[in-house]
Design an enzyme around this catalytic site. Sequence first.
Site, PDB file in Angstrom:
ATOM      1  N   HIS A 133       0.763  -1.131  -0.099  1.00 41.60           N
ATOM      2  CA  HIS A 133      -0.039  -0.184   0.108  1.00 41.60           C
ATOM      3  C   HIS A 133       0.871   1.082   0.032  1.00 41.60           C
ATOM      4  CE1 HIS A 133       0.659  -1.311   4.232  1.00 41.60           C
ATOM      5  NE2 HIS A 133       0.577  -0.210   4.561  1.00 41.60           N
ATOM      6  N   HIS A 170       0.829   5.124   1.212  1.00 36.70           N
ATOM      7  CA  HIS A 170       0.249   6.212   1.684  1.00 36.70           C
ATOM      8  C   HIS A 170       0.077   7.548   1.097  1.00 36.70           C
ATOM      9  CE1 HIS A 170       0.322   4.050   5.647  1.00 36.70           C
ATOM     10  NE2 HIS A 170       1.327   3.486   5.303  1.00 36.70           N
TER      11      HIS A 170
HETATM   12  P1  DGP Z   1       2.096   0.278   7.299  1.00 38.64           P
HETATM   13  O1  DGP Z   1       2.136  -1.135   6.886  1.00 38.64           O
HETATM   14  O2  DGP Z   1       3.271   0.733   8.130  1.00 38.64           O
HETATM   15  O3  DGP Z   1       2.117   1.121   5.941  1.00 38.64           O
HETATM   16  O4  DGP Z   1       0.895   0.822   8.279  1.00 38.64           O
HETATM   17  C1  DGP Z   1      -0.340   0.367   7.838  1.00 38.64           C
HETATM   18  C2  DGP Z   1      -1.491   1.462   7.866  1.00 38.64           C
HETATM   19  O5  DGP Z   1      -2.546   0.847   7.790  1.00 38.64           O
HETATM   20  C3  DGP Z   1      -1.426   2.140   9.233  1.00 38.64           C
HETATM   21  O6  DGP Z   1      -1.336   3.686   8.780  1.00 38.64           O
HETATM   22  C4  DGP Z   1      -2.814   2.111   9.933  1.00 38.64           C
HETATM   23  C5  DGP Z   1      -3.570   1.348   8.763  1.00 38.64           C
HETATM   24  N1  DGP Z   1      -4.495   0.390   9.131  1.00 38.64           N
HETATM   25  C6  DGP Z   1      -4.255  -0.600  10.095  1.00 38.64           C
HETATM   26  N2  DGP Z   1      -5.307  -1.452  10.131  1.00 38.64           N
HETATM   27  C7  DGP Z   1      -6.323  -0.686   9.245  1.00 38.64           C
HETATM   28  C8  DGP Z   1      -7.850  -1.318   8.831  1.00 38.64           C
HETATM   29  O7  DGP Z   1      -8.171  -2.109   9.242  1.00 38.64           O
HETATM   30  N3  DGP Z   1      -8.489  -0.185   7.991  1.00 38.64           N
HETATM   31  C9  DGP Z   1      -7.749   0.597   7.558  1.00 38.64           C
HETATM   32  N4  DGP Z   1      -8.455   1.289   6.480  1.00 38.64           N
HETATM   33  N5  DGP Z   1      -6.572   1.073   7.594  1.00 38.64           N
HETATM   34  C10 DGP Z   1      -5.833   0.424   8.895  1.00 38.64           C
END
Ligand code: DGP
Length: 142
Positions: free
Chosen positions: A103, A105
């Site tokens: 993903h 950001h």
């Molecule tokens: P990273 O893998 O370090 O890029 O971080 C994961 C990101 O995903 C973090 O910013 C929080 C977000 N996140 C975690 N769980 C969920 C979820 O269930 N739904 C959404 N929309 N975002 C989530």
Amino acid sequence: MPAYDPNNIFAKILRGELPCYKVYEDDKALAFLDIMPRAPGHTLVLPKAPARNMLDISPDDLAHVAKVAQKVAKAAMATLGSDGITVQQFNEGPGGQVVFHLHVHVIPRKSGVPMKPAASEKEKPEALAEMAKRLSAALAGG
Ligand code: DGP
């Protein structure tokens, strides 16, 4: 590097098994709001292909994710009155990755406003719903 785990939380969102605040979707990508935004409008752009991160995705799928990230960034600039955009993408635990489906950001920024720490505070559902409405309308061209 470990194999892709189809039970990660974003894979469940992609399959429709868990909800999300969707802002954009096409045949190869999905974009939805981060539920713990570092700034209002913080969006995650994912390939639909099962890639763990930048190290195992195909170059074409990665290029498509970049195209969608650009669309989201432009929509945020136009719709939210953002002054800038921060783009982040983490690979493997030591690289800062927590959820193991690739993903990107896309984080809209305002002058003089620092980002919140990563994953520090859950946003209210009403605020996320309203933001998703605004961004998805902008991305649909409306
Ligand atoms: P990273 O893998 O370090 O890029 O971080 C994961 C990101 O995903 C973090 O910013 C929080 C977000 N996140 C975690 N769980 C969920 C979820 O269930 N739904 C959404 N929309 N975002 C989530």
